[in-house]
Write an enzyme that holds these catalytic residues in place. Structure first.
Site, PDB file in Angstrom:
ATOM      1  N   SER A 240      -4.520   0.350  -7.862  1.00  0.00           N
ATOM      2  CA  SER A 240      -4.232   1.603  -8.585  1.00  0.00           C
ATOM      3  C   SER A 240      -3.649   1.324  -9.965  1.00  0.00           C
ATOM      4  O   SER A 240      -4.099   1.905 -10.969  1.00  0.00           O
ATOM      5  CB  SER A 240      -3.300   2.504  -7.769  1.00  0.00           C
ATOM      6  N   HIS A 270      -5.976  -0.072   0.405  1.00  0.00           N
ATOM      7  CA  HIS A 270      -4.845   0.173  -0.512  1.00  0.00           C
ATOM      8  C   HIS A 270      -4.079   1.405  -0.014  1.00  0.00           C
ATOM      9  O   HIS A 270      -3.656   1.443   1.141  1.00  0.00           O
ATOM     10  CB  HIS A 270      -5.425   0.326  -1.930  1.00  0.00           C
ATOM     11  N   HIS A 317      -0.710  -8.303   3.148  1.00  0.00           N
ATOM     12  CA  HIS A 317      -0.573  -7.964   1.726  1.00  0.00           C
ATOM     13  C   HIS A 317      -1.173  -9.071   0.875  1.00  0.00           C
ATOM     14  O   HIS A 317      -1.147 -10.244   1.260  1.00  0.00           O
ATOM     15  CB  HIS A 317       0.907  -7.772   1.344  1.00  0.00           C
ATOM     16  N   ASP A 372       2.916   0.925   4.057  1.00  0.00           N
ATOM     17  CA  ASP A 372       2.120   1.982   4.679  1.00  0.00           C
ATOM     18  C   ASP A 372       2.298   2.066   6.192  1.00  0.00           C
ATOM     19  O   ASP A 372       1.921   3.065   6.810  1.00  0.00           O
ATOM     20  CB  ASP A 372       0.634   1.772   4.348  1.00  0.00           C
TER      21      ASP A 372
HETATM   22  N1  HAX Z   1      -5.575  -7.043   9.991  1.00  0.00           N
HETATM   23  C1  HAX Z   1      -6.623  -7.844  10.252  1.00  0.00           C
HETATM   24  N2  HAX Z   1      -7.052  -8.801   9.426  1.00  0.00           N
HETATM   25  C2  HAX Z   1      -6.357  -8.975   8.293  1.00  0.00           C
HETATM   26  C3  HAX Z   1      -5.223  -8.206   7.962  1.00  0.00           C
HETATM   27  C4  HAX Z   1      -4.865  -7.196   8.859  1.00  0.00           C
HETATM   28  N3  HAX Z   1      -3.827  -6.374   8.618  1.00  0.00           N
HETATM   29  N4  HAX Z   1      -4.749  -8.615   6.770  1.00  0.00           N
HETATM   30  C5  HAX Z   1      -5.562  -9.610   6.354  1.00  0.00           C
HETATM   31  N5  HAX Z   1      -6.543  -9.810   7.277  1.00  0.00           N
HETATM   32  C6  HAX Z   1      -7.683 -10.717   7.181  1.00  0.00           C
HETATM   33  C7  HAX Z   1      -8.519 -10.335   5.965  1.00  0.00           C
HETATM   34  O1  HAX Z   1      -9.375  -9.233   6.262  1.00  0.00           O
HETATM   35  C8  HAX Z   1      -9.244 -11.622   5.684  1.00  0.00           C
HETATM   36  O2  HAX Z   1     -10.277 -11.718   6.617  1.00  0.00           O
HETATM   37  P1  HAX Z   1     -11.684 -12.435   6.229  1.00  0.00           P
HETATM   38  O3  HAX Z   1     -11.337 -13.862   5.956  1.00  0.00           O
HETATM   39  O4  HAX Z   1     -12.519 -12.213   7.437  1.00  0.00           O
HETATM   40  O5  HAX Z   1     -12.192 -11.727   5.007  1.00  0.00           O
HETATM   41  C9  HAX Z   1      -8.196 -12.672   6.031  1.00  0.00           C
HETATM   42  O6  HAX Z   1      -7.243 -12.027   6.905  1.00  0.00           O
HETATM   43  C10 HAX Z   1      -7.432 -13.191   4.811  1.00  0.00           C
HETATM   44  O7  HAX Z   1      -6.915 -12.082   4.090  1.00  0.00           O
HETATM   45  P2  HAX Z   1      -5.572 -12.226   3.240  1.00  0.00           P
HETATM   46  O8  HAX Z   1      -5.805 -13.224   2.164  1.00  0.00           O
HETATM   47  O9  HAX Z   1      -4.415 -12.411   4.126  1.00  0.00           O
HETATM   48  O10 HAX Z   1      -5.407 -10.744   2.627  1.00  0.00           O
HETATM   49  P3  HAX Z   1      -6.078 -10.159   1.319  1.00  0.00           P
HETATM   50  O11 HAX Z   1      -5.210 -10.496   0.143  1.00  0.00           O
HETATM   51  O12 HAX Z   1      -7.514 -10.479   1.219  1.00  0.00           O
HETATM   52  O13 HAX Z   1      -5.989  -8.583   1.624  1.00  0.00           O
HETATM   53  C11 HAX Z   1      -4.954  -6.609   2.411  1.00  0.00           C
HETATM   54  C12 HAX Z   1      -4.775  -7.888   1.609  1.00  0.00           C
HETATM   55  C13 HAX Z   1      -3.751  -5.733   2.214  1.00  0.00           C
HETATM   56  C14 HAX Z   1      -6.198  -5.871   1.901  1.00  0.00           C
HETATM   57  C15 HAX Z   1      -5.133  -6.968   3.915  1.00  0.00           C
HETATM   58  O14 HAX Z   1      -3.945  -7.584   4.385  1.00  0.00           O
HETATM   59  C16 HAX Z   1      -5.464  -5.764   4.774  1.00  0.00           C
HETATM   60  O15 HAX Z   1      -6.639  -5.411   4.887  1.00  0.00           O
HETATM   61  N6  HAX Z   1      -4.427  -5.108   5.410  1.00  0.00           N
HETATM   62  C17 HAX Z   1      -4.651  -3.903   6.178  1.00  0.00           C
HETATM   63  C18 HAX Z   1      -4.822  -2.701   5.261  1.00  0.00           C
HETATM   64  C19 HAX Z   1      -3.517  -2.344   4.583  1.00  0.00           C
HETATM   65  O16 HAX Z   1      -2.484  -2.221   5.227  1.00  0.00           O
HETATM   66  N7  HAX Z   1      -3.557  -2.123   3.274  1.00  0.00           N
HETATM   67  C20 HAX Z   1      -2.383  -1.722   2.487  1.00  0.00           C
HETATM   68  C21 HAX Z   1      -1.756  -2.878   1.730  1.00  0.00           C
HETATM   69  C22 HAX Z   1      -0.554  -2.466   0.918  1.00  0.00           C
HETATM   70  C23 HAX Z   1      -0.972  -1.566  -0.163  1.00  0.00           C
HETATM   71  O17 HAX Z   1      -1.675  -1.886  -1.099  1.00  0.00           O
HETATM   72  N8  HAX Z   1      -0.579  -0.341  -0.045  1.00  0.00           N
HETATM   73  O18 HAX Z   1      -1.026   0.624  -0.875  1.00  0.00           O
END
Ligand code: HAX
Length: 434
Positions: A240, A270, A317, A372
């Site tokens: 954002s 997000h 995160h 969240d």
């Molecule tokens: N559940 C399952 N798998 C997860 C996970 C979760 N909560 N968090 C990370 N992973 C997975 C990723 O999908 C990724 O899988 P692949 O290798 O198969 O692609 C792997 O673990 C490595 O990811 P990462 O490097 O730890 O995390 P990223 O930086 O790529 O992504 C995210 C960060 C926040 C998008 C991710 O942790 C996620 O999808 N979390 C769940 C959704 C969420 O809560 N989003 C809000 C985040 C906070 C925010 O921005 N708020 O607005």
């Protein structure tokens, strides 16, 4: 010129030479190397943006203008008998870097109250949407519809000196941030409440007036202040904040930029994660009837989600490597105010069981909860059970940070953002495959 604008003017004048010197004397200094993984992997961790509004340390969490969240909540002025500070005070801090006095906050509140009225056509834009539209779509469109109000755009068309860009952007930003709660409460009333129209109280501050417009009794005013302050900023690279900055870098005005940042926030990875957390928990709740599940059932629910190839919402995160302090603050709020609430018990159980499961799965770099995972339960407890609406609340908070950043981007003359892309062939050549 208001005292705040005058102060900002002095701060901007003092800051401009720092950027100028960095560019003229150290423009070629290397800050960081970039790996293939970073290029393919969503530019994770590449230091390529500048903002002084906030900084996110992976282990400490967010600081606004150098202040921890605890310091922010302790030091900002508060309404009489309130525990949560004025949102306007936080906006003042983000803009200037200074904790405002009560008088300084009062002046800003007065200024913002006078900017709250929505043009009639904005109500008509909102009313035109079908009631099954997502509230984020309506919010984005309502903000976008106000682009014709942009003072920056008008002045730019007439010929504006670069050094003065920030001034009309400041006016646009204050107009927009004052109107966003009104737009949002009107959307809420249209979609979910029996109240039609919108009733404001000009004697109330940002959080107080928002609760009033939503038709929610105290302590929803306190909940609103806490919520907006916690969600205000998370440094420059999140979707954002980055979207707002990127759009504004082409000199699109704050209406275009804020509508765009809202669209980025609306993704489930997000801001929409707050809605997803509630949707996901309600799924289990409906299977469980009124009962809180055993840990065994909850663990199976989490594993089923992971094995279905889905993410566990509210955990993980891109930068943080510990429990989000924004989560902790809301958790403590729940423990203090409704420790025996059933929904809180779900969230509390997830807090204990999800991180070991994510660690065992071994994929997520950060197994800990983010903001969240906890924010929805607070809203739910105080009566906002329509979880589709939670990201709208997030948008109001996030606009405080995004708009502060855009004002400073303009003031420091940050240019059009334009990173370079390369082809897969080129990457393969660089690493020696081809
Ligand atoms: N559940 C399952 N798998 C997860 C996970 C979760 N909560 N968090 C990370 N992973 C997975 C990723 O999908 C990724 O899988 P692949 O290798 O198969 O692609 C792997 O673990 C490595 O990811 P990462 O490097 O730890 O995390 P990223 O930086 O790529 O992504 C995210 C960060 C926040 C998008 C991710 O942790 C996620 O999808 N979390 C769940 C959704 C969420 O809560 N989003 C809000 C985040 C906070 C925010 O921005 N708020 O607005």
């Amino acid at each position: 010129m208001s005292k705040l604008k005058d102060k900002l003017n002095n701060k901007i004048e003092a800051h401009r030479p720092r950027i100028k010197k960095l560019l003229s004397d150290h423009g070629e200094t290397v800050v960081t190397d970039v790996t293939v993984q970073q290029i393919i992997g969503g530019m994770r961790g590449i230091k390529s943006l500048v903002t002084d509004i906030s900084y996110l340390d992976p282990y400490e969490g967010i600081r606004y203008r150098g202040f921890t969240l605890e310091e922010v909540f302790n030091q900002l002025p508060k309404p009489p008998n309130a525990k949560m500070p004025y949102v306007e005070g936080l906006f003042y801090l983000l803009l200037t870097g200074d904790i405002p006095t009560q008088d300084e906050v009062n002046e800003l509140i007065y200024d913002c109250v006078n900017r709250r009225q929505l043009p009639k056509y904005v109500y008509e834009v909102i009313d035109a949407f079908p009631n099954n539209s997502h509230p984020m779509v309506i919010l984005s469109a309502a903000v976008m519809s106000m682009q014709r109000e942009s003072i920056f755009n008008l002045k730019y068309q007439r010929g504006l000196n670069k050094l003065d860009y920030w001034e009309s952007t400041y006016e646009d930003a204050l107009n927009l941030i004052s109107k966003m709660p009104v737009i949002s409460a009107y959307i809420y009333n249209k979609l979910y409440s029996k109240r039609t129209g919108i009733y404001q109280d000009p004697t109330l501050d940002f959080g107080g007036n928002f609760a009033y417009m939503m038709g929610m009794d105290s302590p929803y005013d306190e909940v609103s202040r806490m919520y907006f302050i916690l969600h205000a900023d998370h440094e420059g690279g999140n979707v954002s904040a980055h979207t707002g900055h990127l759009i504004a870098s082409s000199l699109s005005d704050v209406y275009y930029a804020t509508s765009g940042m809202i669209n980025g926030l609306a993704g489930p990875l997000h801001g929409l994660a707050n809605q997803e957390v509630l949707r996901w928990i309600q799924d289990l709740r409906s299977k469980m009837g009124d009962k809180v599940p055993s840990e065994e059932i909850m663990k199976k629910f989490v594993w089923d989600t992971l094995e279905g190839g889905q993410v566990v919402p509210g955990f993980g995160h891109a930068v943080l490597r510990k429990t989000d302090p924004r989560y902790q603050i809301q958790r403590e709020f729940c423990l203090e105010n409704f420790p025996d609430d059933d929904l809180f018990k779900y969230v509390d159980m997830l807090y204990r069981i999800v991180p070991p499961i994510l660690q065992e799965q071994g994929k997520a770099k950060n197994p800990w909860p983010n903001v969240d995972a906890q924010s929805g339960v607070v809203q739910w407890y105080y009566g906002v059970t329509q979880y589709d609406f939670y990201t709208v609340l997030f948008s109001i908070g996030r606009a405080l940070g995004v708009l502060s950043n855009i004002i400073w981007d303009r003031a420091l003359g940050f240019p059009l953002e334009r990173p370079k892309s390369i082809t897969t062939d080129m990457l393969e050549q660089i690493v020696g495959i081809k």
